[in-house]
Structures are given as structure tokens and as C-alpha cells.
Design a protein around this motif. Sequence first.
Motif, short mmCIF file in Angstrom:
data_model
loop_
_atom_site.label_atom_id
_atom_site.label_comp_id
_atom_site.label_asym_id
_atom_site.label_seq_id
_atom_site.Cartn_x
_atom_site.Cartn_y
_atom_site.Cartn_z
N ARG A 1 -0.38 16.32 -19.78
CA ARG A 1 0.22 16.97 -18.62
C ARG A 1 -0.78 17.12 -17.48
O ARG A 1 -0.49 16.83 -16.32
CB ARG A 1 0.76 18.34 -19.01
CG ARG A 1 2.02 18.28 -19.83
CD ARG A 1 2.52 19.69 -20.12
NE ARG A 1 3.57 19.68 -21.09
CZ ARG A 1 4.86 19.62 -20.80
NH1 ARG A 1 5.24 19.55 -19.55
NH2 ARG A 1 5.76 19.62 -21.75
N ILE A 2 -1.98 17.56 -17.82
CA ILE A 2 -3.01 17.77 -16.80
C ILE A 2 -3.38 16.44 -16.15
O ILE A 2 -3.45 16.33 -14.92
CB ILE A 2 -4.25 18.45 -17.40
CG1 ILE A 2 -3.90 19.89 -17.80
CG2 ILE A 2 -5.43 18.43 -16.44
CD1 ILE A 2 -4.96 20.59 -18.61
N MET A 3 -3.61 15.41 -16.97
CA MET A 3 -4.00 14.11 -16.42
C MET A 3 -2.87 13.48 -15.62
O MET A 3 -3.11 12.78 -14.64
CB MET A 3 -4.45 13.17 -17.53
CG MET A 3 -5.81 13.53 -18.09
SD MET A 3 -7.09 13.74 -16.83
CE MET A 3 -7.17 12.11 -16.15
N GLY A 4 -1.62 13.72 -16.01
CA GLY A 4 -0.49 13.21 -15.23
C GLY A 4 -0.47 13.80 -13.84
O GLY A 4 -0.25 13.08 -12.85
N GLY B 1 5.33 7.51 -12.13
CA GLY B 1 5.04 7.35 -13.56
C GLY B 1 4.17 8.47 -14.11
O GLY B 1 4.39 8.96 -15.22
N ALA B 2 3.18 8.87 -13.33
CA ALA B 2 2.30 9.95 -13.78
C ALA B 2 3.03 11.27 -13.85
O ALA B 2 2.82 12.06 -14.78
CB ALA B 2 1.10 10.05 -12.85
N LEU B 3 3.90 11.54 -12.88
CA LEU B 3 4.67 12.79 -12.94
C LEU B 3 5.68 12.76 -14.09
O LEU B 3 5.94 13.80 -14.70
CB LEU B 3 5.36 13.03 -11.60
CG LEU B 3 4.44 13.46 -10.47
CD1 LEU B 3 5.22 13.58 -9.17
CD2 LEU B 3 3.75 14.77 -10.80
N PHE C 1 0.81 -1.21 0.00
CA PHE C 1 0.00 0.00 0.00
C PHE C 1 0.85 1.27 0.00
O PHE C 1 0.32 2.37 -0.17
CB PHE C 1 -0.96 0.02 1.19
CG PHE C 1 -2.15 -0.86 1.01
CD1 PHE C 1 -3.10 -0.58 0.06
CD2 PHE C 1 -2.30 -2.00 1.78
CE1 PHE C 1 -4.21 -1.39 -0.12
CE2 PHE C 1 -3.40 -2.83 1.61
CZ PHE C 1 -4.35 -2.53 0.65
N VAL C 2 2.14 1.15 0.18
CA VAL C 2 3.04 2.30 0.10
C VAL C 2 3.75 2.35 -1.25
O VAL C 2 3.84 3.40 -1.87
CB VAL C 2 4.08 2.25 1.26
CG1 VAL C 2 5.15 3.30 1.07
CG2 VAL C 2 3.38 2.42 2.59
N VAL C 3 4.22 1.20 -1.72
CA VAL C 3 5.03 1.17 -2.93
C VAL C 3 4.20 1.42 -4.18
O VAL C 3 4.62 2.19 -5.07
CB VAL C 3 5.78 -0.18 -3.02
CG1 VAL C 3 6.45 -0.35 -4.36
CG2 VAL C 3 6.81 -0.28 -1.91
N VAL C 4 3.05 0.81 -4.28
CA VAL C 4 2.24 0.96 -5.50
C VAL C 4 1.81 2.41 -5.74
O VAL C 4 2.00 2.92 -6.85
CB VAL C 4 1.03 0.00 -5.47
CG1 VAL C 4 0.05 0.30 -6.59
CG2 VAL C 4 1.50 -1.43 -5.56
N PRO C 5 1.28 3.13 -4.76
CA PRO C 5 0.95 4.53 -5.03
C PRO C 5 2.17 5.38 -5.38
O PRO C 5 2.08 6.29 -6.21
CB PRO C 5 0.31 5.02 -3.73
CG PRO C 5 -0.18 3.81 -3.07
CD PRO C 5 0.76 2.73 -3.44
N LEU C 6 3.32 5.08 -4.78
CA LEU C 6 4.52 5.84 -5.12
C LEU C 6 4.96 5.58 -6.56
O LEU C 6 5.38 6.50 -7.27
CB LEU C 6 5.65 5.52 -4.15
CG LEU C 6 5.51 6.11 -2.75
CD1 LEU C 6 6.65 5.64 -1.86
CD2 LEU C 6 5.47 7.63 -2.81
N LEU C 7 4.87 4.34 -7.01
CA LEU C 7 5.23 4.03 -8.40
C LEU C 7 4.25 4.66 -9.39
O LEU C 7 4.65 5.18 -10.42
CB LEU C 7 5.27 2.52 -8.61
CG LEU C 7 6.44 1.79 -7.97
CD1 LEU C 7 6.28 0.28 -8.15
CD2 LEU C 7 7.74 2.26 -8.56
N VAL C 8 2.97 4.63 -9.05
CA VAL C 8 1.97 5.26 -9.92
C VAL C 8 2.20 6.78 -9.98
O VAL C 8 2.15 7.38 -11.05
CB VAL C 8 0.54 4.94 -9.43
CG1 VAL C 8 -0.49 5.79 -10.15
CG2 VAL C 8 0.26 3.47 -9.62
N ALA C 9 2.47 7.39 -8.84
CA ALA C 9 2.72 8.84 -8.81
C ALA C 9 3.98 9.18 -9.60
O ALA C 9 4.00 10.17 -10.34
CB ALA C 9 2.84 9.32 -7.38
#
Length: 79
Positions: free
Chosen positions: A57-60, A20-22, A10-18
Motif C-alpha cells: 500500500r505504501i509503495m503504491g 496501476g500503482a493506486l 509523456f502524458v499517457v504513460v505516467p497516468l497509466l503508471v499512477a
Amino acid sequence: MFPAPLRLFFVVVPLLVAAGALAMAAFPRRMTAWQLRSPDGSTQRLEPSGTRLLLMRIMGVVVAGLALLMLFTSQAIFP
């Protein structure tokens, strides 16, 4: 109380998604450019339009914000 590997998930997955999105928000042209090669050996570069780049950019930023919100709320719900 959840076991450590589940809490780590629950810590690693949101950090990886964030992350990638950034990265998509920061470098949309580099991450979506295509280089095509024709049978005669010439190459052509396809790039998205300006509107698509702006929306990427906005969606990222939005997806990164939601991922970080998920990270902090999971820490509050699952101490």
C-alpha cells in the motif's frame, strides 16, 4: 517543441503508471492472492502477510505520487 505523439506519450504513460500503482495500493490482497491446485484436485489459497500488504500500500502511493510528479514536471519542461 515536440510532436504531438511524443507529448501524448509523456502524458499517457505516467497516468497509466499512477492508475496501476493506486490500484495496487487500494486492492493489494486481491492483486497478489494465488490459488493453487494440487494433483488430487484440491485447491489452496496463498495470501501475503500483513506486513507485505502494508508495504505494498505504501509503495503504491509512493509510485503513484512519483508518476504524477513526472507528469506535471514533463508538462512544465515540455510546453
